[in-house]
Design an enzyme around this catalytic site. Sequence first.
Site, mmCIF file in Angstrom:
data_model
loop_
_atom_site.group_PDB
_atom_site.id
_atom_site.type_symbol
_atom_site.label_atom_id
_atom_site.label_comp_id
_atom_site.label_asym_id
_atom_site.label_seq_id
_atom_site.Cartn_x
_atom_site.Cartn_y
_atom_site.Cartn_z
ATOM 1 N N GLY A 160 -45.909 20.303 35.728
ATOM 2 C CA GLY A 160 -45.167 19.996 35.084
ATOM 3 C C GLY A 160 -44.721 18.165 35.487
ATOM 4 O O GLY A 160 -44.805 17.468 36.697
ATOM 5 N N GLN A 183 -38.574 11.435 35.400
ATOM 6 C CA GLN A 183 -39.505 10.747 36.920
ATOM 7 C C GLN A 183 -39.937 10.357 37.133
ATOM 8 O O GLN A 183 -40.472 9.495 38.182
ATOM 9 C CB GLN A 183 -39.764 12.153 36.892
ATOM 10 C CG GLN A 183 -38.721 13.093 37.080
ATOM 11 C CD GLN A 183 -39.744 14.904 37.642
ATOM 12 O OE1 GLN A 183 -40.627 15.718 36.810
ATOM 13 N NE2 GLN A 183 -39.819 15.046 38.467
ATOM 14 N N CYS A 243 -40.199 20.378 42.765
ATOM 15 C CA CYS A 243 -39.877 19.023 42.281
ATOM 16 C C CYS A 243 -40.697 18.265 42.633
ATOM 17 O O CYS A 243 -40.253 17.311 44.406
ATOM 18 C CB CYS A 243 -38.589 18.803 42.259
ATOM 19 S SG CYS A 243 -38.098 17.687 40.957
ATOM 20 N N LEU A 244 -41.332 17.533 42.525
ATOM 21 C CA LEU A 244 -42.196 16.279 42.592
ATOM 22 C C LEU A 244 -40.715 14.937 43.098
ATOM 23 O O LEU A 244 -41.523 13.816 44.761
ATOM 24 C CB LEU A 244 -43.050 15.789 41.690
ATOM 25 C CG LEU A 244 -44.021 16.457 41.583
ATOM 26 C CD1 LEU A 244 -45.073 15.733 40.431
ATOM 27 C CD2 LEU A 244 -45.095 17.008 42.573
ATOM 28 N N HIS A 303 -37.063 23.927 33.959
ATOM 29 C CA HIS A 303 -36.593 23.177 34.832
ATOM 30 C C HIS A 303 -36.718 21.682 34.471
ATOM 31 O O HIS A 303 -36.477 20.772 34.740
ATOM 32 C CB HIS A 303 -38.216 23.209 35.373
ATOM 33 C CG HIS A 303 -38.182 22.344 37.245
ATOM 34 N ND1 HIS A 303 -38.113 22.756 38.878
ATOM 35 C CD2 HIS A 303 -38.829 20.404 37.517
ATOM 36 C CE1 HIS A 303 -38.242 21.617 39.172
ATOM 37 N NE2 HIS A 303 -38.423 20.387 37.912
ATOM 38 N N GLU A 304 -37.915 21.835 33.325
ATOM 39 C CA GLU A 304 -38.581 20.032 32.741
ATOM 40 C C GLU A 304 -37.277 19.915 32.278
ATOM 41 O O GLU A 304 -37.126 18.682 31.922
ATOM 42 C CB GLU A 304 -39.894 19.829 32.573
ATOM 43 C CG GLU A 304 -40.912 20.489 33.375
ATOM 44 C CD GLU A 304 -41.304 19.168 34.426
ATOM 45 O OE1 GLU A 304 -40.895 18.421 34.792
ATOM 46 O OE2 GLU A 304 -41.660 20.077 35.418
ATOM 47 N N HIS A 313 -34.449 18.767 33.795
ATOM 48 C CA HIS A 313 -34.334 16.582 34.129
ATOM 49 C C HIS A 313 -34.126 16.033 33.064
ATOM 50 O O HIS A 313 -33.752 15.014 32.767
ATOM 51 C CB HIS A 313 -36.130 16.430 34.080
ATOM 52 C CG HIS A 313 -36.843 17.396 35.495
ATOM 53 N ND1 HIS A 313 -35.623 16.276 36.970
ATOM 54 C CD2 HIS A 313 -37.541 17.458 36.199
ATOM 55 C CE1 HIS A 313 -36.752 16.803 38.118
ATOM 56 N NE2 HIS A 313 -37.598 17.565 37.933
#
Length: 172
Positions: A50, A55, A98-99, A140-141, A144
């Site tokens: 994702g 991000q 998480c990236l 999660h996204e 963000h």
Amino acid sequence: MAIRRILTVDKAADLAALKQVSTPVEAVDDDLRALMDDMLETMYDAPGIGLAAVQVGEPKRVIVMDLHRPEEPPQPRFFINPEILWKSEETAPYEEGCLSVPEIFDEVERPAQVKLRYLNYQGETVEEDAEGLFAVCIQHEMDHLEGVLFIDHLSRLKREQAVKKVKKLKAA
Ligand code: K1U
Ligand code: ZN
């Protein structure tokens, strides 16, 4: 299409950008589709499952995702201006990553099922139920989009340790 740089929590300017609340998309047009195509390529390259636009430094309410199994063909998905219409009382834990917080994984407890509304790649309104990894990933996204990272769900000690570890990793 282009691979964009993913902001990470070890850099003060990136962390400040990740903490922004993303703004709603007004039009699903070719410029937005070009951003979503770049995000998808960036997510596949990372690799991840994702990615939120913030991000890659674009604080818009846009998410890309692909949860296909390795033996299946890619199944890219696009979520524009997503809203949670309902969340279950029941919660479930999942070891998240998480990236923007590379190589850190920890357990977060979230509602096990959610009902969503969003615009798709064509700008059509979709309502959909999510459970399992889909429910984890979309929540999660969507965090963000509010400037919230998964480490914000952990204790202050764990969060500080996570940022320290990423700083060490990136400095090496
Ligand atoms: O940074 C992100 O928001 C992407 C993140 C999404 C996510 C993962 C796990 C739980 C919740 C949300 C990632 O993709 S981290 C990398 C990852 O999970 C993964 C990478 C390669 C293969 C399989 C998974
Ligand atoms: Zn993330």
